[in-house]
Design an enzyme around this catalytic site. Sequence first.
Site, PDB file in Angstrom:
ATOM      1  N   GLY A  75     -62.061  83.224  54.973  1.00  0.00           N
ATOM      2  CA  GLY A  75     -62.404  82.046  55.748  1.00  0.00           C
ATOM      3  C   GLY A  75     -62.015  82.240  57.200  1.00  0.00           C
ATOM      4  N   GLN A  99     -59.812  79.740  65.559  1.00  0.00           N
ATOM      5  CA  GLN A  99     -59.243  81.081  65.388  1.00  0.00           C
ATOM      6  C   GLN A  99     -59.940  82.121  66.265  1.00  0.00           C
ATOM      7  OE1 GLN A  99     -59.345  80.790  60.859  1.00  0.00           O
ATOM      8  NE2 GLN A  99     -57.621  82.179  61.257  1.00  0.00           N
ATOM      9  N   CYS A 148     -53.322  84.541  56.365  1.00  0.00           N
ATOM     10  CA  CYS A 148     -54.192  83.999  57.403  1.00  0.00           C
ATOM     11  C   CYS A 148     -54.476  85.097  58.417  1.00  0.00           C
ATOM     12  CB  CYS A 148     -53.498  82.814  58.083  1.00  0.00           C
ATOM     13  SG  CYS A 148     -54.471  82.035  59.388  1.00  0.00           S
ATOM     14  N   LEU A 149     -55.720  85.181  58.852  1.00  0.00           N
ATOM     15  CA  LEU A 149     -56.080  86.184  59.850  1.00  0.00           C
ATOM     16  C   LEU A 149     -55.340  85.951  61.167  1.00  0.00           C
ATOM     17  CD1 LEU A 149     -59.912  86.432  59.147  1.00  0.00           C
ATOM     18  CD2 LEU A 149     -58.100  87.993  58.401  1.00  0.00           C
ATOM     19  N   HIS A 199     -57.286  75.165  53.711  1.00  0.00           N
ATOM     20  CA  HIS A 199     -56.666  76.053  54.700  1.00  0.00           C
ATOM     21  C   HIS A 199     -57.477  76.047  55.999  1.00  0.00           C
ATOM     22  CE1 HIS A 199     -54.532  79.928  55.798  1.00  0.00           C
ATOM     23  NE2 HIS A 199     -55.566  79.942  56.630  1.00  0.00           N
ATOM     24  N   GLU A 200     -58.792  76.227  55.887  1.00  0.00           N
ATOM     25  CA  GLU A 200     -59.633  76.296  57.081  1.00  0.00           C
ATOM     26  C   GLU A 200     -59.715  74.950  57.798  1.00  0.00           C
ATOM     27  OE1 GLU A 200     -60.244  79.127  58.305  1.00  0.00           O
ATOM     28  OE2 GLU A 200     -59.663  80.157  56.461  1.00  0.00           O
ATOM     29  N   HIS A 256     -56.954  74.272  60.216  1.00  0.00           N
ATOM     30  CA  HIS A 256     -57.110  74.895  61.538  1.00  0.00           C
ATOM     31  C   HIS A 256     -57.826  73.960  62.516  1.00  0.00           C
ATOM     32  CE1 HIS A 256     -55.638  78.962  60.987  1.00  0.00           C
ATOM     33  NE2 HIS A 256     -56.339  79.101  59.872  1.00  0.00           N
TER      34      HIS A 256
END
Length: 161
Positions: free
Chosen positions: A46, A51, A91-92, A133-134, A137
Amino acid sequence: MALRKIRIQGDSVLTKTAKEITGMTGRLRTLAQDMLETMYEAEGVGLAAPQVGILKRIVVIDVSEERNQPVVLINPVITEADGEQTGYEGCLSVPGKSGLVTRPMHVHVKARNLDFEEIELEAEGFFARAVCHELDHLDGHLYVEKVEGELLDPSELEEEE
Protein backbone atom coordinates in the site's frame (compact mmCIF):
# COMPACT_ATOMS: atom_id res chain seq x y z
CA MET A 1 4.68 6.60 -15.40
CA ALA A 2 7.46 7.40 -13.00
CA LEU A 3 8.81 6.29 -9.68
CA ARG A 4 8.21 8.78 -6.89
CA LYS A 5 10.45 9.42 -3.91
CA ILE A 6 9.02 7.83 -0.76
CA ARG A 7 9.12 10.19 2.19
CA ILE A 8 10.67 8.78 5.37
CA GLN A 9 9.60 9.20 9.00
CA GLY A 10 10.72 12.64 10.16
CA ASP A 11 9.55 14.35 6.94
CA SER A 12 6.92 16.90 8.02
CA VAL A 13 4.60 16.06 5.10
CA LEU A 14 3.85 12.72 6.83
CA THR A 15 2.32 14.54 9.81
CA LYS A 16 -0.11 16.68 7.81
CA THR A 17 -3.73 16.01 6.88
CA ALA A 18 -4.32 15.39 3.19
CA LYS A 19 -6.92 17.45 1.33
CA GLU A 20 -10.06 16.06 -0.25
CA ILE A 21 -10.01 15.61 -4.01
CA THR A 22 -12.83 17.43 -5.81
CA GLY A 23 -12.63 15.90 -9.28
CA MET A 24 -10.67 13.66 -11.61
CA THR A 25 -7.82 15.14 -13.63
CA GLY A 26 -5.10 13.76 -15.85
CA ARG A 27 -2.56 14.66 -13.18
CA LEU A 28 -4.49 12.64 -10.59
CA ARG A 29 -4.58 9.60 -12.89
CA THR A 30 -0.83 9.94 -13.42
CA LEU A 31 -0.31 10.23 -9.66
CA ALA A 32 -2.27 7.01 -9.08
CA GLN A 33 -0.24 5.14 -11.72
CA ASP A 34 3.04 6.53 -10.35
CA MET A 35 2.01 5.50 -6.83
CA LEU A 36 1.25 1.95 -7.97
CA GLU A 37 4.56 1.71 -9.82
CA THR A 38 6.42 3.10 -6.78
CA MET A 39 4.62 0.71 -4.40
CA TYR A 40 5.38 -2.34 -6.55
CA GLU A 41 9.03 -1.31 -7.03
CA ALA A 42 9.43 -0.88 -3.24
CA GLU A 43 7.70 -4.24 -2.64
CA GLY A 44 4.97 -2.64 -0.54
CA VAL A 45 1.29 -3.55 -0.35
CA GLY A 46 0.00 0.00 0.00
CA LEU A 47 0.98 3.61 -0.50
CA ALA A 48 -0.74 6.88 0.37
CA ALA A 49 -0.17 10.14 -1.50
CA PRO A 50 1.45 11.89 1.50
CA GLN A 51 4.14 9.21 1.40
CA VAL A 52 5.21 10.61 -1.97
CA GLY A 53 4.87 14.21 -0.81
CA ILE A 54 1.37 14.91 -2.17
CA LEU A 55 -1.24 16.05 0.36
CA LYS A 56 -4.23 14.54 -1.47
CA ARG A 57 -6.67 11.89 -0.18
CA ILE A 58 -5.69 8.99 -2.43
CA VAL A 59 -4.26 5.57 -1.59
CA VAL A 60 -3.27 2.53 -3.62
CA ILE A 61 -3.31 -1.02 -2.26
CA ASP A 62 -2.56 -4.46 -3.66
CA VAL A 63 -2.52 -7.35 -1.21
CA SER A 64 -2.92 -10.05 -3.88
CA GLU A 65 -0.33 -12.84 -4.11
CA GLU A 66 0.13 -12.15 -7.84
CA ARG A 67 0.43 -8.38 -7.28
CA ASN A 68 -2.10 -7.80 -10.04
CA GLN A 69 -5.23 -6.60 -8.24
CA PRO A 70 -4.58 -2.94 -7.48
CA VAL A 71 -7.20 -0.92 -5.63
CA VAL A 72 -7.23 2.87 -5.93
CA LEU A 73 -9.28 4.73 -3.32
CA ILE A 74 -9.95 8.46 -3.62
CA ASN A 75 -11.35 10.29 -0.58
CA PRO A 76 -11.78 6.99 1.30
CA VAL A 77 -13.77 6.85 4.53
CA ILE A 78 -14.23 3.86 6.81
CA THR A 79 -17.95 3.73 7.56
CA GLU A 80 -17.96 0.55 9.61
CA ALA A 81 -15.34 -1.47 11.44
CA ASP A 82 -15.59 -4.56 13.62
CA GLY A 83 -13.61 -7.43 15.01
CA GLU A 84 -9.97 -7.28 15.96
CA GLN A 85 -6.67 -8.60 14.67
CA THR A 86 -3.18 -8.09 15.99
CA GLY A 87 -0.14 -8.55 13.78
CA TYR A 88 3.14 -7.11 12.62
CA GLU A 89 3.14 -4.14 10.27
CA GLY A 90 5.84 -2.37 8.39
CA CYS A 91 5.76 0.79 6.34
CA LEU A 92 7.65 2.08 3.32
CA SER A 93 8.08 5.37 5.25
CA VAL A 94 9.65 3.56 8.22
CA PRO A 95 12.16 1.31 6.43
CA GLY A 96 13.68 -1.69 8.15
CA LYS A 97 11.24 -1.73 11.07
CA SER A 98 8.10 -3.65 12.07
CA GLY A 99 5.79 -3.45 15.03
CA LEU A 100 2.81 -5.20 16.54
CA VAL A 101 -0.45 -3.30 15.85
CA THR A 102 -4.10 -4.09 16.58
CA ARG A 103 -6.55 -3.20 13.81
CA PRO A 104 -10.16 -4.10 12.92
CA MET A 105 -10.70 -7.49 11.27
CA HIS A 106 -13.35 -6.07 8.93
CA VAL A 107 -13.96 -2.60 7.48
CA HIS A 108 -16.54 -1.14 5.12
CA VAL A 109 -15.18 1.71 3.00
CA LYS A 110 -16.80 4.37 0.85
CA ALA A 111 -14.58 6.09 -1.70
CA ARG A 112 -14.32 7.14 -5.32
CA ASN A 113 -12.54 5.22 -8.05
CA LEU A 114 -10.38 6.53 -10.91
CA ASP A 115 -13.53 7.44 -12.85
CA PHE A 116 -14.56 9.47 -9.78
CA GLU A 117 -17.56 7.21 -9.28
CA GLU A 118 -18.70 6.44 -5.74
CA ILE A 119 -17.80 2.92 -4.68
CA GLU A 120 -18.14 0.84 -1.55
CA LEU A 121 -16.01 -2.11 -0.59
CA GLU A 122 -15.63 -4.62 2.19
CA ALA A 123 -12.16 -5.52 3.42
CA GLU A 124 -11.32 -8.46 5.68
CA GLY A 125 -8.13 -9.62 7.38
CA PHE A 126 -4.89 -8.41 5.82
CA PHE A 127 -6.74 -6.24 3.30
CA ALA A 128 -8.59 -4.50 6.17
CA ARG A 129 -5.25 -3.97 7.94
CA ALA A 130 -3.77 -2.40 4.80
CA VAL A 131 -6.79 -0.12 4.31
CA CYS A 132 -6.62 1.13 7.91
CA HIS A 133 -2.84 1.61 7.70
CA GLU A 134 -3.04 3.64 4.48
CA LEU A 135 -5.99 5.76 5.60
CA ASP A 136 -4.05 6.70 8.75
CA HIS A 137 -1.45 8.31 6.45
CA LEU A 138 -4.14 10.61 5.04
CA ASP A 139 -4.65 12.04 8.52
CA GLY A 140 -0.94 12.46 9.25
CA HIS A 141 -0.44 9.31 11.32
CA LEU A 142 2.17 6.55 11.08
CA TYR A 143 1.64 3.03 12.39
CA VAL A 144 4.46 3.57 14.91
CA GLU A 145 1.98 5.60 16.98
CA LYS A 146 -0.05 2.41 17.51
CA VAL A 147 2.76 -0.10 18.03
CA GLU A 148 2.37 -2.32 21.06
CA GLY A 149 5.85 -2.76 22.48
CA GLU A 150 9.01 -1.96 20.56
CA LEU A 151 9.79 -1.55 16.90
CA LEU A 152 11.83 -4.46 15.60
CA ASP A 153 13.96 -4.98 12.55
CA PRO A 154 12.91 -7.88 10.28
CA SER A 155 15.63 -10.23 11.55
CA GLU A 156 14.24 -9.91 15.08
CA LEU A 157 10.79 -10.76 13.72
CA GLU A 158 12.04 -14.00 12.16
CA GLU A 159 13.66 -15.01 15.47
CA GLU A 160 10.33 -14.51 17.31
CA GLU A 161 8.30 -16.68 14.91
